[in-house]
Design a protein around this motif. Structure first.
Motif, PDB file in Angstrom:
ATOM      1  N   PRO A   1      -3.913  13.853  26.443  1.00  0.00           N
ATOM      2  CA  PRO A   1      -4.841  13.678  25.317  1.00  0.00           C
ATOM      3  C   PRO A   1      -4.173  13.713  23.951  1.00  0.00           C
ATOM      4  N   VAL A   2      -3.041  14.390  23.827  1.00  0.00           N
ATOM      5  CA  VAL A   2      -2.377  14.475  22.528  1.00  0.00           C
ATOM      6  C   VAL A   2      -1.851  13.122  22.072  1.00  0.00           C
ATOM      7  N   TYR A   3      -1.759  12.161  22.991  1.00  0.00           N
ATOM      8  CA  TYR A   3      -1.330  10.813  22.639  1.00  0.00           C
ATOM      9  C   TYR A   3      -2.508   9.847  22.518  1.00  0.00           C
TER      10      TYR A   3
ATOM     11  N   GLY B   1      -6.394  -8.197  19.604  1.00  0.00           N
ATOM     12  CA  GLY B   1      -6.565  -8.106  18.160  1.00  0.00           C
ATOM     13  C   GLY B   1      -5.350  -7.584  17.427  1.00  0.00           C
ATOM     14  N   GLY B   2      -4.201  -7.494  18.102  1.00  0.00           N
ATOM     15  CA  GLY B   2      -2.993  -6.985  17.480  1.00  0.00           C
ATOM     16  C   GLY B   2      -2.121  -8.084  16.920  1.00  0.00           C
ATOM     17  N   ASP B   3      -1.272  -7.703  15.978  1.00  0.00           N
ATOM     18  CA  ASP B   3      -0.365  -8.634  15.322  1.00  0.00           C
ATOM     19  C   ASP B   3       1.044  -8.440  15.880  1.00  0.00           C
ATOM     20  N   PRO B   4       1.554  -9.376  16.667  1.00  0.00           N
ATOM     21  CA  PRO B   4       2.900  -9.204  17.238  1.00  0.00           C
ATOM     22  C   PRO B   4       4.002  -9.236  16.199  1.00  0.00           C
ATOM     23  N   ASP B   5       3.669  -9.597  14.955  1.00  0.00           N
ATOM     24  CA  ASP B   5       4.654  -9.607  13.879  1.00  0.00           C
ATOM     25  C   ASP B   5       4.564  -8.364  12.996  1.00  0.00           C
ATOM     26  N   ARG B   6       3.742  -7.386  13.401  1.00  0.00           N
ATOM     27  CA  ARG B   6       3.667  -6.100  12.689  1.00  0.00           C
ATOM     28  C   ARG B   6       3.610  -4.984  13.721  1.00  0.00           C
ATOM     29  N   VAL B   7       4.721  -4.773  14.390  1.00  0.00           N
ATOM     30  CA  VAL B   7       4.810  -3.758  15.441  1.00  0.00           C
ATOM     31  C   VAL B   7       5.673  -2.602  14.958  1.00  0.00           C
ATOM     32  N   THR B   8       5.163  -1.399  15.074  1.00  0.00           N
ATOM     33  CA  THR B   8       5.929  -0.185  14.794  1.00  0.00           C
ATOM     34  C   THR B   8       6.250   0.498  16.107  1.00  0.00           C
ATOM     35  N   ILE B   9       7.515   0.807  16.336  1.00  0.00           N
ATOM     36  CA  ILE B   9       7.875   1.655  17.471  1.00  0.00           C
ATOM     37  C   ILE B   9       8.011   3.076  16.954  1.00  0.00           C
ATOM     38  N   GLY B  10       7.421   4.012  17.672  1.00  0.00           N
ATOM     39  CA  GLY B  10       7.474   5.411  17.283  1.00  0.00           C
ATOM     40  C   GLY B  10       7.719   6.289  18.483  1.00  0.00           C
ATOM     41  N   GLY B  11       8.409   7.383  18.273  1.00  0.00           N
ATOM     42  CA  GLY B  11       8.658   8.298  19.370  1.00  0.00           C
ATOM     43  C   GLY B  11       8.946   9.691  18.868  1.00  0.00           C
ATOM     44  N   TRP B  12       8.837  10.635  19.786  1.00  0.00           N
ATOM     45  CA  TRP B  12       9.069  12.051  19.489  1.00  0.00           C
ATOM     46  C   TRP B  12      10.169  12.574  20.398  1.00  0.00           C
ATOM     47  N   SER B  13      11.131  13.312  19.828  1.00  0.00           N
ATOM     48  CA  SER B  13      12.164  13.984  20.586  1.00  0.00           C
ATOM     49  C   SER B  13      12.948  12.963  21.412  1.00  0.00           C
TER      50      SER B  13
ATOM     51  N   GLY C   1       7.090  19.216  17.930  1.00  0.00           N
ATOM     52  CA  GLY C   1       5.986  18.400  18.425  1.00  0.00           C
ATOM     53  C   GLY C   1       4.630  18.770  17.870  1.00  0.00           C
ATOM     54  N   ALA C   2       4.560  19.789  17.023  1.00  0.00           N
ATOM     55  CA  ALA C   2       3.263  20.250  16.519  1.00  0.00           C
ATOM     56  C   ALA C   2       2.561  19.191  15.673  1.00  0.00           C
ATOM     57  N   GLU C   3       3.316  18.274  15.092  1.00  0.00           N
ATOM     58  CA  GLU C   3       2.702  17.281  14.211  1.00  0.00           C
ATOM     59  C   GLU C   3       1.971  16.175  14.959  1.00  0.00           C
ATOM     60  N   HIS C   4       2.113  16.122  16.299  1.00  0.00           N
ATOM     61  CA  HIS C   4       1.446  15.066  17.071  1.00  0.00           C
ATOM     62  C   HIS C   4      -0.040  14.954  16.748  1.00  0.00           C
ATOM     63  N   TYR C   5      -0.726  16.081  16.865  1.00  0.00           N
ATOM     64  CA  TYR C   5      -2.176  16.077  16.669  1.00  0.00           C
ATOM     65  C   TYR C   5      -2.557  15.441  15.333  1.00  0.00           C
ATOM     66  N   TYR C   6      -1.776  15.751  14.320  1.00  0.00           N
ATOM     67  CA  TYR C   6      -2.127  15.384  12.958  1.00  0.00           C
ATOM     68  C   TYR C   6      -1.735  13.941  12.646  1.00  0.00           C
ATOM     69  N   LEU C   7      -0.605  13.496  13.177  1.00  0.00           N
ATOM     70  CA  LEU C   7      -0.228  12.097  12.990  1.00  0.00           C
ATOM     71  C   LEU C   7      -1.211  11.172  13.696  1.00  0.00           C
TER      72      LEU C   7
END
Length: 567
Positions: free
Chosen positions: A168-170, A232-244, A475-481
């Motif tokens: 659920p945190v994701y 409905g997504g834009d394949p030319d505006r993709v952000t990759i994000g990850g933790w740890s 990892g505490a910032e997950h909830y808030y991001l």
């Protein structure tokens, strides 16, 4: 009181010293505002267009339908395969194309997680485990495929356990309500995601092996490129994000040629270090040399009692997990991480900066107050531990360190070690930013943060989260991001909701435009190489120095720049 989106009704001292030891372990803007990069912190969730969960969406593999997500107006598509099963001859092989299907696939169930140890995790929190695990989830509020919303592809982290995309945190419903299309996916972990072996290197055709989880990520990004417009997504505006560990994948993909053109912004949560920071020798962002990793793979085969790659592939996944993660398993032969293979990771982090091959994309990165060895429960003796640490770490400069961080009692020793660890983390991240801008010569902005808020209580819904008392932990910032407080059982306060609303608005803006700033949000300046600052997120929203004093910054910068090992 602010508007909150309506959910649907239906440590020990040695661990604290380990330099970010791995664990293991609101809705504001209208869609139009988020798409233009100005997500505010006041618009009501009713402004979000309602997705149609029953409407079939056509992917390259076939039609899918989703189900209502945690927030009204958002649809989630669960468990869509983006590549084939990794079992049998596909084990320790680059991901193969996803199978197609006829008719309409009901994407209403989370997909299987990749094989990993789950001992100690409540059974009702564990998804099915299978080598047929390369699947992804999509949250969208788009009314049709004609929309072009920014896309966020999230990579989980951890330490071989509780690593799956359906925690659920994701949950991506809040960011979807702020105008993004959110994708989470499962990738191979542990021995399945990191085995390097001489036979595998010979088989690969490029002279190296390993980094299978990173290759899974590339496959997921290619699937997004080919299919996300239908959601409905834009394949030319993709952000990759990850933790740890997921952040280390982002770091690698900012160097690797395999992912060029598949993403346009990068989020690294816990995060990046200056490329000569000694921490890179043992945190998730580090890597092994190919020869060392191949030696580990040979020892792994010996430990498993086999003598060939074919025999390794014939072992059951359960047998591998049981032996690798047994309490008496040897260190040699059971250490699996990233590898400098010359292909997926073609050069060192320093080499990428110096050769100016680091991807020139906007970066959102930072760290938390209680990681990097800092902990609210840390205990330390003055002479035997704190002063010994200073002597071992700083050598001839130990006296200068102790003058900057003085301690005469054990309590002061623990407090000053925490102060040092927090300063060092911010300085290291800032120096990475100066490398990105100056050494690599990149023009894109870097937004570096320092998260300080302590989530209240404990979280029994997400196995990746630690017990109460860990502070503003790794990892505490997950909830808030993500802004998804609705999906957990912590005793959230109004302040938590406000913090989550602000931080997820920052992220929604960054996804849309590469800049977190927007109407109604505290100004977040981009990193300037001449101004050693970070942006505090959490208890305050304001800039703070990279270290608590100019003298401390100068000392820590000098220490890091003087390191001889360049990762």
């Amino acid at each position: 009181m602010r508007d909150v989106p309506e959910p649907r009704s239906d440590t020990s001292r040695s661990a604290a010293w380990s330099r970010r030891g791995l664990l293991g372990g609101a809705v504001a803007a209208t869609a139009g505002a988020a798409l233009s990069g100005v997500a505010s912190a006041s618009a009501a969730s009713a402004a979000v267009p309602r997705g149609d969960a029953k409407k079939a969406v056509r992917t390259k593999q076939g039609l899918v339908t989703g189900v209502p997500a945690a927030l009204k107006g958002i649809t989630v598509y669960k468990g869509i395969p983006y590549a084939a099963s990794t079992a049998g001859r596909n084990r320790w092989r680059a991901p193969q194309p996803a199978p197609s299907w006829k008719g309409v696939r009901a994407a209403d169930t989370w997909g299987a997680a990749c094989p990993q140890p789950v001992t100690g995790i409540d059974a009702d929190k564990v998804p099915p485990l299978s080598e047929d695990c390369l699947n992804l989830n999509i949250w969208t509020g788009a009314a049709s495929s004609r929309e072009r919303r920014p896309v966020f592809v999230w990579i989980y982290g951890g330490r071989n356990s509780a690593m799956w995309a359906s925690q659920p945190v994701y949950d991506g419903a809040n960011l979807a309500a702020k105008g993004a299309v959110v994708v989470t996916f499962n990738h191979r972990v542990g021995a399945f995601g990191g085995l390097v072996h001489p036979e595998l290197s010979a088989e690969s055709g490029h002279g190296g092996s390993g980094n299978w989880g990173v290759l899974d990520t590339v496959a997921a990004l290619k699937w997004v490129r080919d299919n996300i417009a239908a959601f409905g997504g834009d394949p030319d505006r993709v952000t990759i994000g990850g933790w740890s560990h997921g952040s280390s994948f982002v770091n690698i993909l900012m160097i690797s040629k395999l992912a060029r053109g598949l993403y346009h912004r990068a989020l690294l949560a816990a995060g990046v270090q200056y490329t000569k920071d000694p921490a890179l020798g043992h945190v998730a962002g580090g890597y092994d040399q190919l020869a060392d990793a191949e030696a580990n793979g040979t020892a792994f085969a010996d430990y498993m009692g086999v003598s060939s790659l074919a025999e390794l592939r014939a072992l059951s996944a359960d047998e591998i997990v049981a032996k690798v993660y047994a309490s008496d398993a040897p260190d040699v032969g059971t250490d699996f991480g990233n590898v400098l293979d010359g292909y997926v990771l073609p050069t060192t982090y320093t080499g990428a900066m110096e050769s100016r091959t680091e991807a020139d994309v906007p970066v959102f990165t930072g760290n938390n107050k209680d990681e990097n060895g800092a902990s609210p429960t840390l205990t330390m003796t003055v002479a035997e531990e704190y002063e010994a640490f200073a002597a071992t770490t700083f050598g001839d400069s130990a006296a200068e360190f102790l003058a900057l961080y003085p301690a005469t009692t054990d309590a002061e020793a623990a407090a000053q070690y925490n102060n040092y660890a927090r300063d060092e983390e911010r300085v290291s991240t800032f120096l990475w930013g100066t490398q990105f801008k100056s050494t690599a010569g990149n023009r894109s902005p870097v937004y570096n943060y320092w998260f300080t808020h302590v989530p209240p209580g404990s979280d029994t819904t997400n196995p990746i989260m630690p017990a109460n008392g860990a502070g503003a932990y790794h990892g505490a910032e997950h909830y808030y991001l993500f802004g998804n407080l609705y999906g957990t059982d912590r005793p959230w306060t109004d302040a938590d909701h406000e913090i989550a609303d602000t931080m997820s608005s920052y992220l929604a803006n960054f996804l849309a435009s590469g800049n977190p700033n927007g109407r109604g949000l505290p100004a977040w300046p981009a990193l300037r190489t001449t101004k050693p600052l970070a942006m505090e997120l959490g208890d305050r929203f304001a800039t703070l120095p990279a270290a608590d004093s100019d003298a401390k910054y100068t000392f820590l910068k000098r220490y890091l720049l003087a390191q001889e090992v360049a990762y």
